[in-house]
Design an enzyme around this catalytic site. Structure first.
Site, PDB file in Angstrom:
ATOM      1  N   GLN A 203      -5.051  -4.249  -1.416  1.00 26.72           N
ATOM      2  CA  GLN A 203      -4.777  -3.346  -2.555  1.00 26.72           C
ATOM      3  C   GLN A 203      -4.802  -4.104  -3.879  1.00 26.72           C
ATOM      4  O   GLN A 203      -5.365  -3.635  -4.866  1.00 26.72           O
ATOM      5  CB  GLN A 203      -3.396  -2.679  -2.403  1.00 26.72           C
ATOM      6  CG  GLN A 203      -3.277  -1.712  -1.238  1.00 26.72           C
ATOM      7  CD  GLN A 203      -4.036  -0.402  -1.434  1.00 26.72           C
ATOM      8  OE1 GLN A 203      -4.331   0.021  -2.536  1.00 26.72           O
ATOM      9  NE2 GLN A 203      -4.360   0.235  -0.325  1.00 26.72           N
TER      10      GLN A 203
ATOM     11  N   ASN B  46       0.786  -1.230   0.000  1.00 27.80           N
ATOM     12  CA  ASN B  46       0.000   0.000   0.000  1.00 27.80           C
ATOM     13  C   ASN B  46       0.822   1.286   0.000  1.00 27.80           C
ATOM     14  O   ASN B  46       0.390   2.289  -0.533  1.00 27.80           O
ATOM     15  CB  ASN B  46      -0.974   0.004   1.188  1.00 27.80           C
ATOM     16  CG  ASN B  46      -0.304  -0.353   2.497  1.00 27.80           C
ATOM     17  OD1 ASN B  46       0.240  -1.451   2.649  1.00 27.80           O
ATOM     18  ND2 ASN B  46      -0.310   0.566   3.443  1.00 27.80           N
TER      19      ASN B  46
ATOM     20  N   CYS C   5       0.340   7.157   9.771  1.00 23.78           N
ATOM     21  CA  CYS C   5       0.698   8.088  10.835  1.00 23.78           C
ATOM     22  C   CYS C   5       0.496   9.522  10.387  1.00 23.78           C
ATOM     23  O   CYS C   5       0.937   9.938   9.339  1.00 23.78           O
ATOM     24  CB  CYS C   5       2.149   7.884  11.259  1.00 23.78           C
ATOM     25  SG  CYS C   5       2.650   9.032  12.537  1.00 23.78           S
TER      26      CYS C   5
HETATM   27  C1  PLP Z   1      -6.401  -0.588   3.667  1.00 20.12           C
HETATM   28  C2  PLP Z   1      -5.546  -1.780   3.852  1.00 20.12           C
HETATM   29  C3  PLP Z   1      -5.769  -2.684   4.905  1.00 20.12           C
HETATM   30  C4  PLP Z   1      -6.845  -2.439   5.937  1.00 20.12           C
HETATM   31  O1  PLP Z   1      -8.111  -2.644   5.393  1.00 20.12           O
HETATM   32  P1  PLP Z   1      -9.399  -2.009   6.119  1.00 20.12           P
HETATM   33  O2  PLP Z   1     -10.549  -2.591   5.336  1.00 20.12           O
HETATM   34  O3  PLP Z   1      -9.280  -0.544   5.977  1.00 20.12           O
HETATM   35  O4  PLP Z   1      -9.380  -2.468   7.523  1.00 20.12           O
HETATM   36  C5  PLP Z   1      -4.975  -3.792   5.006  1.00 20.12           C
HETATM   37  N1  PLP Z   1      -3.994  -4.024   4.121  1.00 20.12           N
HETATM   38  C6  PLP Z   1      -3.741  -3.201   3.090  1.00 20.12           C
HETATM   39  C7  PLP Z   1      -2.652  -3.541   2.124  1.00 20.12           C
HETATM   40  C8  PLP Z   1      -4.507  -2.040   2.914  1.00 20.12           C
HETATM   41  O5  PLP Z   1      -4.252  -1.213   1.911  1.00 20.12           O
END
Ligand code: PLP
Length: 387
Positions: free
Chosen positions: A184, A156, A330
């Protein structure tokens, strides 16, 4: 300041709900409000819609031998996979060694760290400067007592797409549980689980134009994953709590649209991404791309800039109507360099100058051009403020 412009370039943080998804969800807030666990016909109709959503996701992923468990999102799916699988494997076999990449989302890495308090042994896999995990390195580090391996599919913060199929093959040959966070990646890559050997995979709907607060863990039925929360027997006793029926409907519909339109949207987004990356690296001195230049998420551009604070840069951009991210969650207080950027060898000072720009289905070339023409000014201002 440009008060009129509102340009969202943070699609890796979340996406807007697709209208077609909303339309599909609406009846399940009102007329069809039944609880799938109820015996009467309201309950039966709600149960049928949950099962048809599960079926849809199973078919889209070619996941016949897999169980789809609905959760509250990517974070819960990662927690369930890492803690649930590790504890159940340790109970059955005594294996307590965890091999985890250092570029995981905190939902995975913090879960793995928590397991150290239960006398699991956590070993971080090495990554190269792009954030790739080498499958050969996984093979070398798997031990007799390795309980599970976890490697993020599409990262991400830096966008890199890991060779997950090769890593899962290595794990499969050694009968080791392999989890991948595809929160992602699922928005940009066609994933077929029947051939993949992946043991479990996390999805979250709001990263692909579905609703927030709903996700799924999809895991191979030959493995057992222990539950994390106590309560009713929903979701094959894996996930207690009344089903989020509209969310489940929305997740399935959003994922269906994503799979159908993936070719088109990835093509559109990757062209804008490459235009953006090329222009930024050419125009801005002291700029570096983070993550791999080609093997990266179609909509994802990420950089570090010398001699500035990423947070300052974000505020300058926001004041002009450009919504971007520094890449990690953060936000405030004493900024810490991102663990992911440090893991790929960026020095702590440069890591504080990070910027992530993520493109959506609706982003236009004019939007990217407007961003490219303002960015050098924003960088100059941020550098002056840091000097
Ligand atoms: C956004 C994200 C998460 C968390 O997912 P949520 O549905 O917001 O709890 C976990 N892993 C990756 C790679 C993400 O981009």
């Amino acid at each position: 300041m440009n008060q009129d412009r509102q340009l969202y370039l943070d699609y890796a943080a979340t996406t807007p709900l697709d209208n077609r998804v909303l339309t599909e969800m609406l009846p399940y807030f009102t007329d069809e409000f039944g609880n799938p666990s109820s015996v009467h016909s309201w309950g039966q109709r709600a149960e049928a819609i949950v099962e048809s959503a599960r079926e849809k996701i199973t078919l889209l992923l070619n996941a016949v031998d897999y169980q789809v468990v609905f959760t509250s999102g990517g974070t819960e799916s990662d927690n369930l996979a890492i803690k649930g699988a590790a504890r159940s494997i340790a109970d059955q076999t005594g294996k307590r060694h965890l091999l985890v990449s250092p570029v995981e989302h905190p939902a995975v890495s913090r879960s793995a760290e928590q397991l150290m308090k239960e006398s699991f042994k956590l070993e971080w896999l090495p990554v190269d400067s792009f954030g790739f995990v080498d499958p050969a390195e996984v093979a070398r580090r798997i031990r007799k007592d390795t309980a599970l391996v976890s490697v993020v599919f599409g990262q991400n913060e830096i966008g890199t797409i890991n060779p997950v199929e090769d890593i899962s093959q290595v794990c499969h040959e050694r009968e080791v549980f392999f989890h991948t966070d595809a929160v992602q990646a699922a928005a940009h890559l066609p994933i077929k689980l029947d051939k993949s050997r992946i043991t479990s995979m996390a999805l979250g709907a709001h990263k692909f134009y579905g609703p927030k607060g709903i996700g799924a863990l999809i895991y191979h039925k030959s493995w057992k994953i222990g539950k994390l929360q106590n309560g009713g027997g929903q979701e094959f006793r894996m996930r207690a709590g009344t089903h989020n029926v509209p969310g489940i409907v929305g997740l399935a519909k959003a994922f269906e649209i994503t799979c159908q339109e993936m070719g088109q949207s990835s093509n559109h987004e990757s062209q804008l991404r490459d235009h953006l990356i090329g222009s930024v690296l050419e125009q801005i001195s002291g700029s570096r791309l983070t993550g791999h230049p080609a093997k990266r998420l179609a909509n994802h551009a990420s950089f570090v800039f010398d001699k500035l604070s990423g947070n300052t840069l974000l505020m300058i951009l926001d004041a002009e109507g450009f919504a971007c991210s520094s890449g990690s969650a953060c936000r405030s207080g004493n900024p810490q360099p991102s663990d992911v950027l440090l893991a790929i060898g960026i020095d702590p000072e440069s890591a504080l100058g990070s910027l992530r720009v993520t493109i959506g289905r609706e982003t236009k070339r004019e939007d990217i051009n407007a961003f490219i023409s303002f960015l050098p000014k924003a960088i100059d201002s941020a550098r002056r403020l840091a000097a």
